[in-house]
Design an enzyme around this catalytic site. Structure first.
Site, mmCIF file in Angstrom:
data_model
loop_
_atom_site.group_PDB
_atom_site.id
_atom_site.type_symbol
_atom_site.label_atom_id
_atom_site.label_comp_id
_atom_site.label_asym_id
_atom_site.label_seq_id
_atom_site.Cartn_x
_atom_site.Cartn_y
_atom_site.Cartn_z
ATOM 1 C CE LYS A 76 -3.885 2.083 2.594
ATOM 2 N NZ LYS A 76 -4.783 1.955 3.767
ATOM 3 C CB SER A 151 -8.217 3.818 2.710
ATOM 4 O OG SER A 151 -7.388 3.185 3.666
ATOM 5 C CB SER A 175 -8.645 0.868 5.479
ATOM 6 O OG SER A 175 -9.406 2.029 5.351
HETATM 7 N N1 GLN Z 1 -13.310 4.328 5.977
HETATM 8 C C1 GLN Z 1 -12.752 4.762 7.219
HETATM 9 C C2 GLN Z 1 -12.329 6.215 7.097
HETATM 10 O O1 GLN Z 1 -12.585 6.772 6.104
HETATM 11 C C3 GLN Z 1 -11.609 3.892 7.606
HETATM 12 C C4 GLN Z 1 -10.362 4.214 6.891
HETATM 13 C C5 GLN Z 1 -9.226 3.358 7.297
HETATM 14 O O2 GLN Z 1 -9.384 2.323 7.951
HETATM 15 N N2 GLN Z 1 -8.039 3.806 6.919
HETATM 16 O O3 GLN Z 1 -11.760 6.778 7.968
#
Ligand code: GLN
Length: 482
Positions: A76, A151, A175
């Site tokens: 990532k 994400s 995410s």
């Molecule tokens: N979707 C969540 C957010 O927007 C989690 C994101 C994540 O786990 N990095 O914060």
């Protein structure tokens, strides 16, 4: 070779069936042919990968027996990689070449894995659909009109499309698990502190945790145990050696008590997803697990508490991007204030700005007690509720997401609707617990994720349970037509 498990690949490399260079070339060709449809990579490091593969082949010749030697993976783009752009999906870091590697990356490099490049993500890991990346949306390999989740959408899509054997990800509120569910792969977020955060671009430091995507629990176990372990460079790293996640993976789960969360089967949950998750739970029952109904009434407070805490921490962490030290700098500033303002205005996207504004608001004098302090109290209650339940059960289960992968742009104008795709995942981060998502039976050709949540440091039990399920079913072996 693309259908091999890591152990099968490793055996094939060792027996000379093919070389690591051939394996890497094969994957690079797939990326070239297939990724234009998906957009999962931000940077492809072809030359470095081929050089590392040649080195792996030399080590294989010398009899080096690391089980990950010569295995192609991706990272990532939130993990710093020495000498390679680390953008975090943002224009702000589009020009940032990391001068060192994250501890998790170094550990995987040292074990002989080969990075094919950096995978797309929502900007600064804020999002649930991978639509906020500066490098464009990522498409779901099962249906390119749909999102891969976020994400870590690039990581999940690349693993599902077999463009890499496995990929790193991070999970602040879901995410890893949410995109794993949407793309039909196995994704695990370990206990907070298990994987070092050193060199992982910070979003919300008390929630962020690195983990892994793979096509099976067995592969995930091999990689996660390699990435884990105490790191003196991260003050929140757990002071324990890396766990052995592979040797007990074949043990039976007979007698295991699995708590099924009543509140996770709420009205937000799509009916067909509920049925698919029930089918997966029934398989665990056939393997001897005992399903117990449990209730987590505080879970409904997780989303508001999460978005207060995560935004507060993000607003502090992202203050470092000021256009002075590194990252995007606006042209021809008239003074320092103008430099700060325009660099940040130009460098950050809409969702990131929304989080910074929310975060500075909830931390400001007069609102701190009402929002931030309150959210921290709720966080403790959520954690305590899990701790109580783990006196009665070994694991907790439910769906990973309320729906299957949604259409692109479905939630782009409604941030709250987007935030609600994390209703079953964020409480786990607030509590610091380990959890994973494994594929259950698909619904209308789209993957569904079963979420398993463990007690602190119980990654081995999570992966063992997932592995037993995968030995008995073939849901994880389904793959998209590409
Ligand atoms: N979707 C969540 C957010 O927007 C989690 C994101 C994540 O786990 N990095 O914060």
């Amino acid at each position: 070779m693309i259908d091999y498990s890591i152990t099968e690949l490793s055996n094939a490399l060792r027996s000379g069936k093919f070389s690591s260079v051939e394996l890497v070339q094969h994957y690079l060709q797939r990326i070239e042919a297939i990724d234009p449809q998906l957009n999962s990579f931000i940077t492809i490091t072809e030359q470095q990968a081929l050089a590392a593969a040649a080195n792996a082949d030399a080590l294989l010749q010398q009899g080096n027996d690391s089980p990950l030697l010569g295995i192609p993976i991706g990272h990532k783009d939130i993990f710093c990689t020495d000498g390679v752009r680390t953008s975090c999906g943002s224009k702000m870091l589009d020009n940032f070449i990391a001068p060192y590697s994250a501890t998790a990356v170094s550990k995987l490099n040292d074990a002989g894995t080969i990075s094919l490049g950096k995978l797309s993500m929502d900007e600064f890991a804020m999002g649930s659909s991978n639509e906020t990346s500066f490098y464009g949306a990522v498409n779901n390999p099962w249906d390119t009109e749909r999102v891969p989740g976020g994400s870590s959408g690039g990581s999940a899509a690349a693993v599902a499309a077999k463009l890499v054997v496995a990929a790193t990800g991070t999970d602040t509120g879901g995410s890893i698990r949410q995109p794993a569910a949407f793309c039909g792969v196995t994704g695990i977020k370990p206990t907070y502190g298990r994987v070092s955060r050193y060199g992982m671009v910070a979003f919300s430091s008390s929630l962020d945790q690195g983990g892994i995507f793979a096509r099976s629990a067995e592969d995930a176990a091999l990689l996660l145990q390699t990435m884990s372990g105490h790191d003196p460079l991260d003050s929140t790293s757990i002071d324990q050696p890396a766990p052995d996640l592979t040797s007990g993976i074949n043990q039976s789960i007979a007698g295991l008590r699995i708590g099924v969360v009543k509140e996770f089967f709420s009205e937000e949950l799509a009916g067909q997803v509920a049925t698919a998750v029930q089918t997966a739970l029934a398989e665990l029952e056939k393997l001897g697990a005992v399903l117990v109904d449990i209730s987590l009434p505080k879970n409904k407070l997780a989303i508001p508490a999460y978005y207060v805490i995560a935004s507060a921490e993000a607003s502090a962490n992202l203050a470092r991007y000021d256009g002075v030290r590194y990252g995007h700098r606006a042209d021809d500033p008239v003074d320092l204030e103008d430099l700060y303002k325009r660099s940040r205005t130009e460098g950050f996207g809409t969702e990131v700005k929304r989080r910074i504004l929310t975060g500075t608001f909830v931390l400001s004098s007069g609102y701190y007690d009402a929002y931030y302090l309150q959210a921290q109290k709720v966080r403790r209650l959520i954690r305590d509720e899990f701790v109580e339940q783990f006196k009665e059960v070994d694991l907790i289960a439910g769906p990973t997401t309320p729906t299957t992968a949604f259409k692109k742009r479905a939630h782009s104008d409604d941030p709250v609707a987007m935030y609600l795709s994390d209703i079953y995942t964020t409480a786990v981060n607030l509590a610091g617990l380990p959890a994973l998502s494994v594929p259950g039976p698909a619904v209308d050709g789209l993957p569904v994720g079963l979420q398993l949540i463990g007690n602190f440091l119980q990654e081995n039990l999570l992966l063992r349970t997932a592995h037993q399920l995968q030995q008995a079913t073939d849901w994880h072996l389904q793959s998209p037509d590409l």
